[in-house]
Design a protein around this motif. Structure first.
Motif, PDB file in Angstrom:
ATOM      1  N   THR A   5       0.808  -1.219   0.000  1.00  0.00           N
ATOM      2  CA  THR A   5       0.000   0.000   0.000  1.00  0.00           C
ATOM      3  C   THR A   5       0.842   1.270   0.000  1.00  0.00           C
ATOM      4  O   THR A   5       0.525   2.213  -0.744  1.00  0.00           O
ATOM      5  CB  THR A   5      -0.983  -0.010   1.195  1.00  0.00           C
ATOM      6  OG1 THR A   5      -1.743  -1.222   1.149  1.00  0.00           O
ATOM      7  CG2 THR A   5      -1.912   1.184   1.134  1.00  0.00           C
ATOM      8  N   LEU A   8       1.837   2.688  -3.524  1.00  0.00           N
ATOM      9  CA  LEU A   8       0.830   2.983  -4.549  1.00  0.00           C
ATOM     10  C   LEU A   8       0.922   4.411  -5.083  1.00  0.00           C
ATOM     11  O   LEU A   8       0.510   4.676  -6.212  1.00  0.00           O
ATOM     12  CB  LEU A   8      -0.577   2.729  -3.991  1.00  0.00           C
ATOM     13  CG  LEU A   8      -0.932   1.257  -3.758  1.00  0.00           C
ATOM     14  CD1 LEU A   8      -2.236   1.145  -2.980  1.00  0.00           C
ATOM     15  CD2 LEU A   8      -1.035   0.498  -5.074  1.00  0.00           C
ATOM     16  N   TYR A  16       0.000  -0.899  -8.241  1.00  0.00           N
ATOM     17  CA  TYR A  16      -1.216  -0.179  -8.590  1.00  0.00           C
ATOM     18  C   TYR A  16      -2.423  -1.090  -8.395  1.00  0.00           C
ATOM     19  O   TYR A  16      -2.316  -2.310  -8.426  1.00  0.00           O
ATOM     20  CB  TYR A  16      -1.161   0.322 -10.036  1.00  0.00           C
ATOM     21  CG  TYR A  16      -0.655  -0.714 -11.018  1.00  0.00           C
ATOM     22  CD1 TYR A  16      -1.534  -1.533 -11.721  1.00  0.00           C
ATOM     23  CD2 TYR A  16       0.706  -0.873 -11.228  1.00  0.00           C
ATOM     24  CE1 TYR A  16      -1.075  -2.477 -12.600  1.00  0.00           C
ATOM     25  CE2 TYR A  16       1.185  -1.843 -12.113  1.00  0.00           C
ATOM     26  CZ  TYR A  16       0.285  -2.634 -12.800  1.00  0.00           C
ATOM     27  OH  TYR A  16       0.752  -3.597 -13.665  1.00  0.00           O
ATOM     28  N   TRP A  17      -3.585  -0.456  -8.188  1.00  0.00           N
ATOM     29  CA  TRP A  17      -4.834  -1.206  -8.057  1.00  0.00           C
ATOM     30  C   TRP A  17      -5.271  -1.718  -9.418  1.00  0.00           C
ATOM     31  O   TRP A  17      -5.094  -1.047 -10.440  1.00  0.00           O
ATOM     32  CB  TRP A  17      -5.936  -0.322  -7.481  1.00  0.00           C
ATOM     33  CG  TRP A  17      -5.799  -0.044  -6.024  1.00  0.00           C
ATOM     34  CD1 TRP A  17      -5.491   1.148  -5.443  1.00  0.00           C
ATOM     35  CD2 TRP A  17      -5.972  -0.972  -4.946  1.00  0.00           C
ATOM     36  NE1 TRP A  17      -5.449   1.018  -4.078  1.00  0.00           N
ATOM     37  CE2 TRP A  17      -5.738  -0.274  -3.747  1.00  0.00           C
ATOM     38  CE3 TRP A  17      -6.275  -2.333  -4.888  1.00  0.00           C
ATOM     39  CZ2 TRP A  17      -5.818  -0.882  -2.505  1.00  0.00           C
ATOM     40  CZ3 TRP A  17      -6.351  -2.948  -3.651  1.00  0.00           C
ATOM     41  CH2 TRP A  17      -6.128  -2.228  -2.474  1.00  0.00           C
ATOM     42  N   ILE A  49      -3.986  -5.403  -5.517  1.00  0.00           N
ATOM     43  CA  ILE A  49      -2.786  -4.667  -5.890  1.00  0.00           C
ATOM     44  C   ILE A  49      -1.944  -5.524  -6.823  1.00  0.00           C
ATOM     45  O   ILE A  49      -1.613  -6.661  -6.504  1.00  0.00           O
ATOM     46  CB  ILE A  49      -1.970  -4.274  -4.642  1.00  0.00           C
ATOM     47  CG1 ILE A  49      -2.776  -3.292  -3.785  1.00  0.00           C
ATOM     48  CG2 ILE A  49      -0.636  -3.649  -5.047  1.00  0.00           C
ATOM     49  CD1 ILE A  49      -2.116  -2.933  -2.470  1.00  0.00           C
ATOM     50  N   SER A 192      -7.449  -6.847  -0.657  1.00  0.00           N
ATOM     51  CA  SER A 192      -6.040  -6.817  -0.986  1.00  0.00           C
ATOM     52  C   SER A 192      -5.479  -8.221  -0.905  1.00  0.00           C
ATOM     53  O   SER A 192      -4.786  -8.588   0.042  1.00  0.00           O
ATOM     54  CB  SER A 192      -5.273  -5.877  -0.049  1.00  0.00           C
ATOM     55  OG  SER A 192      -3.944  -5.757  -0.464  1.00  0.00           O
TER      56      SER A 192
END
Length: 198
Positions: A5, A8, A16-17, A49, A192
């Motif tokens: 996290t 990011l 990245y998401w 992610i 996640s």
């Protein structure tokens, strides 16, 4: 599990998401197949992610160098050679040589072969599809698109196999021929997870 996290907001780390979709073939006897994607039944979908290892590892190495960490390459052929190192702890990341180096006959290779395509920035989702004859998956990275699905237990061949490249390209081509839209997830529905259910 590494917590990605914090990375990011820094593009150089390649974290990245992304929307992720898992699928299985449609069953002929199914009266209500549910959501369909690429001609397959969607079994799960979530946001997770994605980490581009080419970017992440380069950024991590650069960070460590800036902190004064020293790197060197050394070949080990016997466990006894490790005892002479001055370090209080060692992490075994010796890959294919781990079983031989540590005399562990329970360790064996599992070969995975990837096929890399040119990057397509508009592809912002990933998927895993169980297929007759194997699994296929697609993960977009910043520098390429990764196609995969090879899982050869006990096989340590490092060279690519043309037949497997053909299987991956043919299988993904058949999947993409059924593309009629992309299932989208609610950004607030975040899991996640980096070990998706197959």
């Amino acid at each position: 599990m590494v917590e990605f996290t914090p990375f990011l907001t820094e593009p150089r780390y390649g974290a990245y998401w992304i929307d992720h979709i898992q699928m299985r073939p449609l069953r002929q006897d199914s009266q209500s197949p549910g959501e369909i994607f690429l001609g397959r039944r969607v079994t799960d979908k979530f946001r997770t992610i994605m980490v581009d290892p080419n970017l992440y590892l380069a950024a991590l190495m650069q960070d460590l160098k800036e902190m004064g960490v020293k790197f060197w390459t050394k070949k080990f052929t016997a466990l006894g050679e490790l005892t002479g190192l001055p370090h209080p702890a060692l992490v075994n990341c010796s890959g294919l040589g781990a079983g031989l180096l540590f005399g562990d006959e329970n360790m064996y290779p599992i070969r995975g072969q990837l096929t890399l395509l040119k990057p397509q920035p508009e592809i912002d989702y990933s998927f895993i599809s169980r297929q007759p004859g194997g699994v296929l998956y697609m993960f977009p990275r910043r520098g390429n698109i990764v196609l995969g699905g090879t899982h050869q237990r006990g096989y340590d061949q490092l060279l690519s196999e043309p037949a497997e490249v053909e299987r991956q390209l043919r299988g993904h081509g058949e999947l993409m021929a059924s593309l009629r839209g992309i299932p989208r997830m609610d950004p607030s529905d975040v899991q996640s997870l980096w070990a998706p259910k197959l």
